[in-house]
Design a protein around this motif. Structure first.
Motif, short mmCIF file in Angstrom:
data_model
loop_
_atom_site.label_atom_id
_atom_site.label_comp_id
_atom_site.label_asym_id
_atom_site.label_seq_id
_atom_site.Cartn_x
_atom_site.Cartn_y
_atom_site.Cartn_z
N ALA A 72 33.26 -43.13 58.13
CA ALA A 72 34.08 -41.93 58.30
C ALA A 72 34.14 -41.54 59.78
O ALA A 72 33.22 -41.83 60.55
CB ALA A 72 33.48 -40.79 57.48
N HIS A 73 35.20 -40.85 60.15
CA HIS A 73 35.33 -40.35 61.52
C HIS A 73 34.17 -39.40 61.81
O HIS A 73 33.82 -38.56 60.99
CB HIS A 73 36.66 -39.62 61.69
CG HIS A 73 36.83 -39.04 63.06
ND1 HIS A 73 37.10 -39.82 64.16
CD2 HIS A 73 36.75 -37.77 63.50
CE1 HIS A 73 37.19 -39.04 65.22
NE2 HIS A 73 36.98 -37.80 64.85
N VAL A 88 27.47 -36.74 63.69
CA VAL A 88 27.77 -35.40 63.19
C VAL A 88 29.26 -35.28 62.90
O VAL A 88 30.09 -35.92 63.56
CB VAL A 88 27.33 -34.30 64.18
CG1 VAL A 88 25.83 -34.29 64.35
CG2 VAL A 88 28.01 -34.47 65.53
N GLU A 89 29.58 -34.47 61.92
CA GLU A 89 30.97 -34.16 61.64
C GLU A 89 31.34 -32.93 62.46
O GLU A 89 30.48 -32.14 62.82
CB GLU A 89 31.16 -33.88 60.16
CG GLU A 89 30.96 -35.10 59.29
CD GLU A 89 31.23 -34.83 57.83
OE1 GLU A 89 31.84 -33.78 57.51
OE2 GLU A 89 30.84 -35.66 57.02
N GLY A 90 32.60 -32.79 62.75
CA GLY A 90 33.05 -31.64 63.54
C GLY A 90 34.38 -31.12 63.04
O GLY A 90 35.39 -31.30 63.72
N PRO A 91 34.39 -30.48 61.87
CA PRO A 91 35.67 -30.01 61.33
C PRO A 91 36.41 -29.07 62.29
O PRO A 91 37.64 -29.13 62.38
CB PRO A 91 35.31 -29.29 60.04
CG PRO A 91 33.85 -29.42 59.86
CD PRO A 91 33.27 -30.17 61.01
N HIS A 111 41.02 -38.42 69.15
CA HIS A 111 40.16 -37.81 70.16
C HIS A 111 38.78 -38.45 70.12
O HIS A 111 38.42 -39.11 69.15
CB HIS A 111 40.03 -36.30 69.93
CG HIS A 111 39.40 -35.98 68.62
ND1 HIS A 111 40.12 -35.93 67.44
CD2 HIS A 111 38.12 -35.74 68.29
CE1 HIS A 111 39.30 -35.66 66.45
NE2 HIS A 111 38.07 -35.54 66.93
N THR A 112 38.04 -38.22 71.19
CA THR A 112 36.64 -38.65 71.27
C THR A 112 35.84 -37.46 71.77
O THR A 112 36.17 -36.89 72.80
CB THR A 112 36.48 -39.82 72.26
OG1 THR A 112 37.33 -40.88 71.83
CG2 THR A 112 35.05 -40.30 72.31
N VAL A 113 34.81 -37.10 71.02
CA VAL A 113 33.94 -35.99 71.43
C VAL A 113 32.49 -36.45 71.27
O VAL A 113 32.10 -36.90 70.19
CB VAL A 113 34.17 -34.72 70.57
CG1 VAL A 113 33.19 -33.64 70.94
CG2 VAL A 113 35.60 -34.24 70.72
#
Length: 127
Positions: A72-73, A88-91, A111-113
């Motif tokens: 998953a992303h 980590v997820e970042g909704p 994007h990339t974070v």
């Protein structure tokens, strides 16, 4: 899949955090592998293209790699001291990226974070 690519994948699976191509190359050679540095780079690129490894840039601009835990992303929280990484997820980040893209008429937003800090173990060890 080539045995050399599999050797690179195995080295990443055995690593705790992100590793550079040069670091992986040195470890593989120390273990007796005849793999070349160019082959390590090619294997990492193929594994990255297939989504099997995560890639991020360090503060110095160096690409470092890690075996993905999930398909998953996701984003990473990375310790600056030891390199430990947590997926980590970042909704909120996802919503923000889509919103910014839409506001400016962009489609197919990606994007990339990456978030960097000091993990609890390293923070506790540094008085």
């Amino acid at each position: 899949m080539s045995t050399r690519r599999e050797a690179v994948r195995q080295a990443l699976n055995e690593s705790r955090g992100f590793r550079s191509a040069q670091d992986l190359y040195a470890n593989l050679r120390a273990e007796g592998s005849k793999i070349g540095l160019t082959t390590v780079y090619r294997a990492l690129q193929a594994l990255s293209d297939s989504g099997e490894v995560d890639v991020l840039r360090t503060d110095e601009g160096e690409a470092v790699y890690r075996a993905c835990v999930t398909d998953a992303h996701h984003h990473h929280l990375v310790c600056r001291a030891c390199g430990k990484a947590v997926e980590v997820e970042g909704p909120a980040v996802e919503d923000w990226a889509a919103s910014v893209g839409n506001q400016h008429g962009f489609a197919d937003i990606t994007h990339t974070v990456e978030v960097f800090g000091t993990c609890a173990e390293c923070a506790a060890a540094d008085p």
